[in-house]
Design a protein around this motif. Sequence first.
Motif, PDB file in Angstrom:
ATOM      1  N   VAL A   8     -68.691  33.931  57.628  1.00  0.00           N
ATOM      2  CA  VAL A   8     -68.997  33.700  56.203  1.00  0.00           C
ATOM      3  C   VAL A   8     -70.429  34.135  55.898  1.00  0.00           C
ATOM      4  CG1 VAL A   8     -69.391  31.894  54.468  1.00  0.00           C
ATOM      5  CG2 VAL A   8     -67.290  31.883  55.796  1.00  0.00           C
ATOM      6  N   ARG A   9     -71.356  33.729  56.782  1.00  0.00           N
ATOM      7  CA  ARG A   9     -72.774  34.095  56.576  1.00  0.00           C
ATOM      8  C   ARG A   9     -72.948  35.614  56.554  1.00  0.00           C
ATOM      9  NH1 ARG A   9     -76.859  30.216  58.629  1.00  0.00           N
ATOM     10  NH2 ARG A   9     -75.876  28.194  58.559  1.00  0.00           N
ATOM     11  N   GLY A  10     -72.323  36.266  57.534  1.00  0.00           N
ATOM     12  CA  GLY A  10     -72.431  37.725  57.630  1.00  0.00           C
ATOM     13  C   GLY A  10     -71.836  38.417  56.416  1.00  0.00           C
ATOM     14  N   GLU A  11     -70.685  37.909  55.987  1.00  0.00           N
ATOM     15  CA  GLU A  11     -70.002  38.520  54.835  1.00  0.00           C
ATOM     16  C   GLU A  11     -70.838  38.356  53.547  1.00  0.00           C
ATOM     17  OE1 GLU A  11     -66.128  39.640  54.356  1.00  0.00           O
ATOM     18  OE2 GLU A  11     -67.274  40.616  55.924  1.00  0.00           O
ATOM     19  N   LEU A  12     -71.451  37.169  53.395  1.00  0.00           N
ATOM     20  CA  LEU A  12     -72.287  36.943  52.207  1.00  0.00           C
ATOM     21  C   LEU A  12     -73.480  37.896  52.212  1.00  0.00           C
ATOM     22  CD1 LEU A  12     -72.258  33.040  51.953  1.00  0.00           C
ATOM     23  CD2 LEU A  12     -71.370  34.619  50.245  1.00  0.00           C
TER      24      LEU A  12
ATOM     25  N   HIS B 241     -65.955  34.173  46.309  1.00  0.00           N
ATOM     26  CA  HIS B 241     -67.334  34.634  46.089  1.00  0.00           C
ATOM     27  C   HIS B 241     -67.564  36.046  46.631  1.00  0.00           C
ATOM     28  CE1 HIS B 241     -68.993  31.035  44.355  1.00  0.00           C
ATOM     29  NE2 HIS B 241     -68.348  30.330  45.249  1.00  0.00           N
ATOM     30  N   GLY B 242     -66.582  36.887  46.488  1.00  0.00           N
ATOM     31  CA  GLY B 242     -66.740  38.288  46.888  1.00  0.00           C
ATOM     32  C   GLY B 242     -66.603  38.547  48.372  1.00  0.00           C
ATOM     33  N   ILE B 243     -66.219  37.514  49.141  1.00  0.00           N
ATOM     34  CA  ILE B 243     -66.047  37.719  50.589  1.00  0.00           C
ATOM     35  C   ILE B 243     -64.653  37.245  51.010  1.00  0.00           C
ATOM     36  CG2 ILE B 243     -68.514  37.443  51.057  1.00  0.00           C
ATOM     37  CD1 ILE B 243     -67.696  34.678  52.307  1.00  0.00           C
ATOM     38  N   GLU B 244     -64.256  37.708  52.200  1.00  0.00           N
ATOM     39  CA  GLU B 244     -62.968  37.263  52.754  1.00  0.00           C
ATOM     40  C   GLU B 244     -63.236  36.332  53.932  1.00  0.00           C
ATOM     41  OE1 GLU B 244     -59.469  40.086  53.053  1.00  0.00           O
ATOM     42  OE2 GLU B 244     -61.142  41.467  52.981  1.00  0.00           O
ATOM     43  N   PRO B 245     -63.202  35.004  53.721  1.00  0.00           N
ATOM     44  CA  PRO B 245     -63.432  34.105  54.858  1.00  0.00           C
ATOM     45  C   PRO B 245     -62.256  34.188  55.840  1.00  0.00           C
ATOM     46  CG  PRO B 245     -63.533  32.938  52.769  1.00  0.00           C
ATOM     47  CD  PRO B 245     -62.929  34.266  52.497  1.00  0.00           C
ATOM     48  N   MET B 246     -62.516  33.810  57.107  1.00  0.00           N
ATOM     49  CA  MET B 246     -61.433  33.811  58.098  1.00  0.00           C
ATOM     50  C   MET B 246     -60.444  32.702  57.750  1.00  0.00           C
ATOM     51  SD  MET B 246     -63.715  34.284  61.502  1.00  0.00           S
ATOM     52  CE  MET B 246     -62.408  34.490  62.671  1.00  0.00           C
ATOM     53  N   ILE B 267     -60.134  30.622  44.484  1.00  0.00           N
ATOM     54  CA  ILE B 267     -59.669  31.604  45.475  1.00  0.00           C
ATOM     55  C   ILE B 267     -58.893  32.701  44.756  1.00  0.00           C
ATOM     56  CG2 ILE B 267     -58.277  31.916  47.563  1.00  0.00           C
ATOM     57  CD1 ILE B 267     -58.607  28.816  47.970  1.00  0.00           C
ATOM     58  N   SER B 268     -59.324  33.946  44.952  1.00  0.00           N
ATOM     59  CA  SER B 268     -58.617  35.069  44.310  1.00  0.00           C
ATOM     60  C   SER B 268     -57.772  35.799  45.345  1.00  0.00           C
ATOM     61  CB  SER B 268     -59.611  36.060  43.705  1.00  0.00           C
ATOM     62  OG  SER B 268     -60.470  35.388  42.829  1.00  0.00           O
ATOM     63  N   ILE B 269     -56.527  36.065  44.984  1.00  0.00           N
ATOM     64  CA  ILE B 269     -55.655  36.856  45.863  1.00  0.00           C
ATOM     65  C   ILE B 269     -55.370  38.176  45.167  1.00  0.00           C
ATOM     66  CG2 ILE B 269     -53.419  36.963  47.020  1.00  0.00           C
ATOM     67  CD1 ILE B 269     -53.630  33.920  47.272  1.00  0.00           C
ATOM     68  N   ILE B 270     -55.867  39.238  45.785  1.00  0.00           N
ATOM     69  CA  ILE B 270     -55.760  40.561  45.160  1.00  0.00           C
ATOM     70  C   ILE B 270     -55.096  41.541  46.128  1.00  0.00           C
ATOM     71  CG2 ILE B 270     -57.751  40.250  43.638  1.00  0.00           C
ATOM     72  CD1 ILE B 270     -59.407  41.796  45.718  1.00  0.00           C
ATOM     73  N   PRO B 271     -54.464  42.578  45.598  1.00  0.00           N
ATOM     74  CA  PRO B 271     -53.847  43.552  46.515  1.00  0.00           C
ATOM     75  C   PRO B 271     -54.910  44.235  47.379  1.00  0.00           C
ATOM     76  CG  PRO B 271     -53.131  43.874  44.248  1.00  0.00           C
ATOM     77  CD  PRO B 271     -54.253  42.909  44.196  1.00  0.00           C
ATOM     78  N   ALA B 272     -54.585  44.414  48.656  1.00  0.00           N
ATOM     79  CA  ALA B 272     -55.542  45.071  49.563  1.00  0.00           C
ATOM     80  C   ALA B 272     -55.642  46.550  49.199  1.00  0.00           C
ATOM     81  CB  ALA B 272     -55.063  44.915  51.002  1.00  0.00           C
ATOM     82  N   PRO B 273     -56.845  47.131  49.294  1.00  0.00           N
ATOM     83  CA  PRO B 273     -56.969  48.564  48.967  1.00  0.00           C
ATOM     84  C   PRO B 273     -56.130  49.408  49.919  1.00  0.00           C
ATOM     85  CG  PRO B 273     -59.019  47.694  49.863  1.00  0.00           C
ATOM     86  CD  PRO B 273     -58.111  46.533  49.682  1.00  0.00           C
TER      87      PRO B 273
END
Lengths: 218, 275
Positions: A8-12, B241-246, B267-273
């Motif tokens: 998460v930190r890296g992605e942010l 927040h613009g990232i994909e958490p694990m 949480i946004s679910i969008i089609p993968a590019p």
Amino acid sequence: MEKWRSHVRGELFNRDCLQKDPFSGVLVSLSRLEEKLDLRDKLFDSLQPCVERHDGCAVNDDLSIKRQLALRESEHDRIKLRDRVSDLTAALYLKEAELQYCHSQVVRFRNEALVLCREMASLKTSMDDYQYSLEMQSKELMSHKQELAALRNGLSTVQQEKEELLSRWMKEKRLEAKRVNRANQKQERRHHFCPEAQPLHPDDGEQDLKCEPSVMKS
Amino acid sequence: MADDKDVLRDVWFGRIPTCFTLYQDEVTEREAEPFYLLLPRVSYLTLVTDKVKKHFLRIMKQEDVEEMWFEYEGLPLKWHYPIGVLFDLHASNTALPWSVTVHFKTFPERDLLHCPTNSVIEAHFMSGIKEADALKHKGQVINDMQKKDHKQLWMGLQNDKFDQFWAMNRKLMEYPTEEGGFRYIPFRIYQAMSDRPFIQRLFRPVSADGVAHTLGDLLKEMCPSAIPQDDEPKRYQVVIHGIEPMLETPIQWLSEHLSHPDNFLHISIIPAPSD
């Protein structure tokens, strides 16, 4: 650190590198320039009637405009600095409050730790007790096991003896039955040849037959 | 919590570079220059676009101006969704700056809520916080706060003051240690490919046998199609927040650290590019 947390930190960080950082400097400068332009526009609007009245710009007017502009800009900067000071003061109060909150949290966690320590001590005592009783019981179990093994040995010896006795007894009974049968045969033959004859002497087996009917049957 | 304060900061100070252009059919006195702005991801469009309005109003006639609204590629942008959610949902895989069109006429009544003043945004924001706290603590924390504390939360967001906001918001993020998390996780799942506004249901952070639920567990229950299968390529991106958490990330930690100021985890679910 857990993998998901560092992810998460890296992605942010990457997100900001891609989205915020390349534009931040340019857009902040643009915003400042727009503010300056706005300030100059306002100054120009306010000076316009004055310039029109004097019909042209003398050197003194030019200087005066420059000073006016500098004055407005310094006034603008002063307001900004005042806001900044006010923001920093507010931030200071907030930090103090946060510090107090942190202290209260420290006290809370210390109390929690104390309670947990006490619980741990009592759990340790009970664990010691349980360990002692477990040790005693395992010793008892060992002695019971030994006793059981000795009893089993005794039992097997006794069983063997019993079987030997039984076989001896059966053997004797077999011999006895043969003897009785022989006596009976003799008796029958005697009755057949002289029916009035007296019964045999008790030693010949009649007595035995009365006493042991079961043997007769077998 | 303290170790992850930089995560909270990164979330708060997330920005989207945006280029506002006036809709071509709007009547102006001279040609409208575009206006560039760094939009805070956690704020609301109508709260941070005063400068945009001022910029375009300078070249418009007063009689041609009605309520301002925004649109991206023909889609009216809902001001009551956080800016970051709007961007992630509609424009996350496009080139920056985000190009937003500004309208002053033909307000789409069927798609958007009116927002005449900032007090409407404040009311919406506070109702979100109260709803979230009802899920987390049966509303006890927010109800125990004073009016000035509510104001501090709002002013923190309005003036983009991280410390001011979090000095109060941290109370909304507390929970009894022995319970291992909130009562329920306040979350909303938006799907770019669905007409449904969002999914919001009750979900506990810890299972009945005491195991912490993860983002994957939440999605498995609420939107199983978002989870990639072993043997097929990834079809959707799960973006916060613009990232994909694990998917292994505990949902309680996400709720504490990646929630928006309204205390909901969006949480946004969008089609993968496809590339």
